[in-house]
Write an enzyme that holds these catalytic residues in place. Structure first.
Site: not given
Ligand code: NAD
Ligand code: DAU
Length: 336
Positions: A124-126, A148, A152
């Site tokens: 992730t970019d985080e 988190y 990562k």
């Molecule tokens: P999500 O939370 O929707 O899904 C995570 C999945 O992983 C779920 O199906 C869960 O059951 C499974 N899981 C959790 N723990 C596990 C374990 N111990 N063994 C097997 N399976 C397990 O997540 P997402 O948003 O689809 O993110 C997927 C990946 O992409 C993650 O690695 C996350 O860090 C990365 N990522 C997410 C975002 C985003 O914006 N959502 C952005 C950049 C990177």
């Molecule tokens: O940047 C990539 C990441 O983006 C992924 O690695 C993470 O898995 C994914 O959850 C996401 O993280 P963020 O913390 O950026 O996403 P989130 O949707 O939780 O929040 C986006 C922005 O909105 C952040 O600045 C927090 C704010 N926010 C979030 C929630 C849930 C609010 O203001 N109110 C809210 O209720």
């Protein structure tokens, strides 16, 4: 035929990726390994379930026996499995260390023992932390802020160590904020869309001026596909959407798309350690052919429509997560 183990694909991005890959590569065999935590949902994979090249295994990536058994007959691992929600990591960091760091290590060890052709780790970019001006490049140091993003980053360091020490053919992608279908309604965009459909208020953390780079989930899938097939072992690739927006601008867009009033906005206590701005330079993956598709505004409109049309999907999840939401609200209220 290539056999891919895709972990965590009952979640948001992984399920979109599996659908994308089965369509694009009809000869590939895809084995999903997912523990079905609160974020895993078999409904996300309903439409690929009967595909003969698709197999689902319920299991934990920390379970070396299951992972090794699958790796014996596979060519590559793509690791999406993780605990992913920043707010949850602030309340309960342990699960993040366990899955995101220790789980990734089990997969790396399997890739080493079974001489896999690739292990692609989704990061992730985080991991970079916040940036006021300019954009992070892959060579910049990692300064994660939340449990988190620290987990990562820890996983990424282990991936790097396995490449340098054992020559495991690793690739890392660092994606920006995804949005689109099957996004769990605890994250900003799906939480706000689903609350607003029901005329419920939406909680904006702090001043709402934090900036994220939003990427449509299928653009991310295309970027991962490019990194998998054309990336160099040992390399890391930023994958972004090119859509930096302040949270409040995103909220306004969603309010407008649903024709709801600004009075549903609630400013609440800020997230502790909240990163102000994310921004990544994606020229390295662009040189391999990556280019995001439609505009952010069009993709948001499509996404809002998807949640309007798929209410059974998210209502079932929201019903199950009622306890968590009550707990979160109390946790934030206690700190005000
Ligand atoms: P999500 O939370 O929707 O899904 C995570 C999945 O992983 C779920 O199906 C869960 O059951 C499974 N899981 C959790 N723990 C596990 C374990 N111990 N063994 C097997 N399976 C397990 O997540 P997402 O948003 O689809 O993110 C997927 C990946 O992409 C993650 O690695 C996350 O860090 C990365 N990522 C997410 C975002 C985003 O914006 N959502 C952005 C950049 C990177
Ligand atoms: O940047 C990539 C990441 O983006 C992924 O690695 C993470 O898995 C994914 O959850 C996401 O993280 P963020 O913390 O950026 O996403 P989130 O949707 O939780 O929040 C986006 C922005 O909105 C952040 O600045 C927090 C704010 N926010 C979030 C929630 C849930 C609010 O203001 N109110 C809210 O209720």
């Amino acid at each position: 035929m290539q056999t891919l183990i895709v972990t965590g694909a009952a979640g948001f991005i992984g399920s979109n990726f599996v659908r994308y890959m089965l369509q694009k590569y009809p000869d590939y065999r895809i084995i999903v390994l997912d523990a079905l935590t609160y974020a895993g949902n078999l409904d996300n994979l309903k439409d690929v379930w009967s595909n003969p090249n698709f197999t689902f295994i319920k299991g934990d990536i920390r379970d070396a026996a299951i992972v090794n058994n699958l790796a014996q007959n596979a060519d590559a691992i793509i690791n999406f499995a993780a605990e992913t929600h920043v707010d949850r990591s602030i309340i309960e960091p342990g699960a993040f260390l366990q899955t995101d760091v220790a789980g990734t290590w089990v997969l790396l060890e399997a890739a080493r023992q079974h001489n896999l052709d690739r292990i692609l780790h989704i990061s992730t970019d985080e991991v970079y932390g916040s940036i006021d001006v300019g954009s992070f490049q892959e060579t910049d140091i990692l300064e994660p802020s939340s449990p988190y993003s620290a987990s990562k980053a820890g996983a990424e360091h282990m991936v790097g160590a396995y490449h340098k020490t054992y020559g495991v053919p690793t690739i890392v992608t660092r994606g920006s904020n995804n949005f689109g279908p099957y996004h769990y309604p605890e994250k900003l965009i799906p939480l706000f869309i689903t609350n607003l459909i029901d005329d419920q208020p939406v909680p904006v953390y702090g001043d709402g001026q934090q900036v994220r780079d939003w990427m449509y989930v299928l653009d991310h899938c295309a970027g991962i596909d490019i990194a998998l097939h054309h990336g160099q072992p040992g390399q890391t690739y930023n994958v972004g959407g090119g859509n930096e927006r302040a949270n409040m601008d995103v909220v306004k867009l969603i309010l407008h798309a649903l024709n709801k009033p600004d009075s549903l906005i609630r400013y609440v206590t800020d997230r502790p350690g909240h990163d102000r701005r994310y921004s990544i330079d994606c020229s390295k993956i662009a040189a391999l052919g990556y280019k995001p598709g439609a505009t952010f505004e069009d993709r948001i409109a499509e996404t809002v429509q998807w949640y309007v049309s798929n209410q059974d999907w998210w209502r079932a999840i929201k019903e199950k997560q009622r306890d968590y939401k009550d707990f979160m609200q109390k946790w934030y209220a206690d700190r005000q």
